[in-house]
Design an enzyme around this catalytic site. Structure first.
Site, mmCIF file in Angstrom:
data_model
loop_
_atom_site.group_PDB
_atom_site.id
_atom_site.type_symbol
_atom_site.label_atom_id
_atom_site.label_comp_id
_atom_site.label_asym_id
_atom_site.label_seq_id
_atom_site.Cartn_x
_atom_site.Cartn_y
_atom_site.Cartn_z
ATOM 1 N N ASP A 142 0.820 -1.221 0.000
ATOM 2 C CA ASP A 142 0.000 0.000 0.000
ATOM 3 C C ASP A 142 0.849 1.264 0.000
ATOM 4 O OD1 ASP A 142 0.620 -0.735 2.590
ATOM 5 O OD2 ASP A 142 -1.311 -0.215 3.445
ATOM 6 N N CYS A 143 2.088 1.192 0.477
ATOM 7 C CA CYS A 143 2.962 2.366 0.365
ATOM 8 C C CYS A 143 3.292 2.592 -1.107
ATOM 9 C CB CYS A 143 4.246 2.164 1.162
ATOM 10 S SG CYS A 143 3.929 1.967 2.918
#
Ligand SMILES: CC(C)=CCC[C@@H](C)[C@H]1CC[C@@]2(C)[C@@H]3CC[C@H]4C(C)(C)[C@@H](O)CC[C@@]45C[C@@]35CC[C@]12C
Length: 736
Positions: free
Chosen positions: A466-467
């Site tokens: 998700d980063c």
């Protein structure tokens, strides 16, 4: 006075610098602390000399993080949501650091600092006296006043893990056993039955310190690392944090290494137990864990395996040559982890353990030990209560991407006032994209990382799905939608998409660091006691939804790039998101508290593929769930107990951050009724201070279901985003 007698007399902070704080504990001179940020590497420095202190003035960010008055002015009263968002941004913009990122405390867990202090102690590492002074203050500030103990995290009930480890930590920084708060803590520890009732990780650190024999610790055989990769329990399949923690643990367990006894450890052997040290039957207590710690009790299978290892394998079948081979291989993996992260390590649990392994293997004055010594500082954080260990070496990339997104969503990205700030943020995001895979990726079991973004910095360098998704999204928003300089080429954006596409599990879901490599049945071997769901990487709604949202945006701007594959990945991911939705319309969030956090990501991702309230049953049910939880004052507030209990637990007070999450979820899902949102906006506005800031409320984040962790910048960028989006969607009417 010497805190670590064996390293010689301490340099104490200049006497004039120390004054008593409100509790009577000595406190350093806060006007001398500076946050140093070298390309995102954040460390705190104490300026001893008056000249240096004068020549290097404190920044507003230094003052803010230390809890000193910032001197920032009152702003014109915000009557509309957009004015409130603008005031919030105006305050927050002062906290941006030179390299373009935002910094913050990342505390919460109460088991990190003790591991670091034991490491300092056993490796004869002198702890800077200003650190020791502030660590003492922090630990006392976080002692539970009712019973004198400490919990797993700052809001948790007291436990053996928390109490015993933080008691030891305080003793290591020089606090006397007769100090009344220590007497109280020890009393509680004895009431619990003593340190023999701590979970495995407590026992491990006590053994390394030499205050518990290795017989008291369940086996952690390095031979496991020799198990072929195809075997279902092979360690490369384990969740990355467990794998990287058990790696140095197994090396040290195999060596049965501990620090030679000294006066302090002799004394600790008396303080930590309710019976005389020499009379304790340690092997009887290898699996004893107090109920206050036993969130996820050890299975019978694991108890049986431990017994078999101790009674049969260890004495009769543990061949020295095999053990040596296993130690050599685990050492090789430790070395690779160290070199791949420039000794910063994956996190503050495995990194100190690796340092102890380096101390044994390479020697006390080796490069590896010296570099680890420097790197441990990257985890230390100063705040008004003293010094703590952060849960990672920072939150740099994660926070910076969300700040830029908040500004875009709020509609401020084209305002010339904010462009320099955004350009610097983009420069930071550019600088920290991972450009190459690690050398020997397969050998050290690392996930592909070329094109990814990490959570903190490129030095730590671990891919996080998700980063990566948020980095991709921020870049596209700034470069493609708002004409910022093309710092990140189209090829690099494609690299990040390639990386994301490699991260989907066959289920359709996304894990955080790696694809899932083992079966959930490995949880039967979960030895930690205090954490749940830690043996393998699982599918997470947040990671999956963020990936869908980012891929949707990417395809709008690059419709021809791997279009069919992206479509297929998204379809599968959406099917997973729908499956993960509970009957009541909610999603369980694993990294933020809890159902509110997951709802924001889930509803936004559904909206990114056109599934909004009017058009989708899943979206409608998700919105209705949130609406059913709105509190009387218009806000949302969810307790951290939701994460532990897996059911929604109302917080006694509504929270700014969760109110913003819920509103963003509803607005992204095009929830058709304005009134609940309007009431929530009023709440966000009334909680805002006149200088634009919001004050810290309850803890925001979580990991492993039981341990909470702080995200202090959430109270800025999520309300800014929510207020801004509301102002743009519903007209910027006066609300207060
Ligand atoms: C070894 C153990 C049990 C504890 C050390 C702590 C770490 C496991 C966790 C501390 C920070 C975490 C939570 C990290 C933080 C960011 C999240 C996220 C918000 C990006 C999330 O969406 C995905 C997972 C995270 C990477 C996290 C995983 C676990 C930590 C490293």
């Amino acid at each position: 006075m010497s805190f670590f007698p064996h390293v010689g007399p301490w340099r104490t902070p200049a006497e004039g610098h120390l004054t008593p704080d409100a509790n009577g504990d000595l406190k350093t001179d806060y006007s001398r602390w500076r946050l140093v940020n070298e390309e995102g590497r954040q460390t705190w420095r104490y300026l001893e000399s008056d000249e240096e202190n004068k020549e290097w003035p404190q920044t507003i960010a230094d003052k803010y993080h230390l809890g000193l008055p910032t001197g920032l002015p009152e702003l014109p009263e915000a009557k509309t949501p957009l004015a409130a968002a603008e005031n919030g941004l105006s305050f927050f913009s002062h906290l941006q650091l030179e390299p373009g990122n935002w910094a913050c405390e990342y505390g919460g867990p109460m088991f990190l600092l003790p591991g670091i202090l034991v490491t300092y102690y056993v490796t004869n590492t002198p702890i800077p006296p200003e650190y020791a002074t502030e660590i003492k203050r922090y630990l006392f500030a976080r002692q539970n006043p009712e019973d004198g103990g400490w919990g797993l995290h700052i809001e948790a009930h007291s436990s053996v893990f928390g109490t015993c480890m933080n008691y030891v930590a305080l003793r290591l920084v020089g606090v006397s056993e007769d100090e009344p708060r220590m007497v109280k803590a020890r009393g509680l520890l004895h009431k619990f039955g003593g340190a023999i009732y701590g979970p495995q990780w407590a026992k491990f650190w006590l053994a390394v310190l030499g205050v518990m024999p290795w017989e008291g610790v369940n086996p952690v055989p390095p031979e496991l690392w020799l198990v072929p990769d195809w075997v279902p329990i092979a360690p490369w399949r384990w969740w990355i944090h467990i794998r990287q923690v058990f790696l140095p643990m197994s090396y040290l367990w195999s060596k049965k290494w501990f620090k030679p006894l000294d006066d302090l450890t002799v004394q600790l052997r008396q303080e930590l137990y309710t019976e005389p040290y020499d009379s304790i039957d340690w092997s009887k207590h290898r699996s004893s864990v107090h109920p206050a710690d036993n969130y996820y009790p050890q299975t019978l299978l694991l108890t049986f395996l431990n017994e078999a290892l101790v009674r049969v394998w260890n004495p009769y079948l543990r061949f020295p040559s095999l053990a040596k081979w296993a130690e050599d291989w685990t050492w090789e993996l430790i070395r690779m982890e160290d070199e791949n992260t420039d000794y910063a390590g994956l996190g503050p649990v495995n990194n100190p353990m690796n340092m102890v392994a380096c101390y044994i293997h390479d020697g006390p004055d080796s490069y590896s030990v010296r570099r680890h010594r420097e790197r441990l500082n990257d985890y230390m954080w100063m705040k008004n209560e003293g010094m703590l260990s952060n849960g990672t070496n920072g939150v740099q990339v994660w926070d910076t991407t969300f700040v830029t997104q908040a500004i875009v969503v709020a509609g401020f990205a084209d305002d010339p006032k904010w462009r320099p700030m955004l350009t610097r943020a983009l420069e930071f995001i550019e600088d920290h994209q991972l450009r190459e895979n690690v050398p020997d990726q397969e050998k050290c079991y690392r996930q592909h990382r070329k094109g990814a973004w990490p959570f903190s910095t490129k030095t730590q360098g671990y891919t996080v799905s998700d980063c990566t998704a948020e980095g991709l999204r921020s870049t596209i928003q700034l470069q493609e939608m708002h004409n910022f300089p093309q710092l990140i080429s189209a090829q690099r954006l494609k690299d990040s998409v390639d990386c994301l596409l490699l991260m989907q599990n066959p289920t359709g879901g996304f894990t955080e660091y790696e694809t899932t490599r083992g079966s959930p049945k490995l949880e039967w071997l979960n030895p930690a006691g205090v954490f749940g769901g830690i043996m393998i990487g699982y599918d997470y709604p947040e990671c999956t939804t963020a990936s869908v949202t980012a891929l949707s945006l990417f395809s709008k701007y690059y419709p021809d790039y791997r279009a069919d594959e992206i479509r297929a990945v998204k379809n599968k991911a959406v099917a997973y998101i729908k499956r993960a939705q509970r009957a009541d319309g909610s999603w369980y969030g694993s990294w933020g508290i809890c159902f509110t956090y997951a709802a924001m990501f889930a509803l936004e991702s559904l909206a990114s593929i056109g599934e909004t309230y009017g058009a989708s049953d899943n979206s409608r049910r998700g919105c209705d769930f949130l609406i059913s939880k709105q509190q009387a004052d218009g806000g949302w507030g969810e307790s951290y107990l939701s994460s532990e209990k897996h059911v929604y637990v109302q917080h006694e007070k509504s929270q700014v951050v969760q109110t913003a999450w819920a509103c963003l979820a509803l607005m992204e899902a095009r929830y058709p009724h304005k009134e609940p949102l309007q009431r929530a906006m009023k709440l966000l506005m009334t909680r805002q201070q006149r200088n634009g800031e919001w004050l810290q409320e309850s803890i925001e984040g979580v990991f492993n279901q039981s341990c909470m962790i702080s995200y202090p910048n959430y109270k800025f960028y999520w309300p800014i985003r929510a207020l801004g989006l509301y102002g743009r969607r519903f007209g910027n009417e006066e609300l207060v």
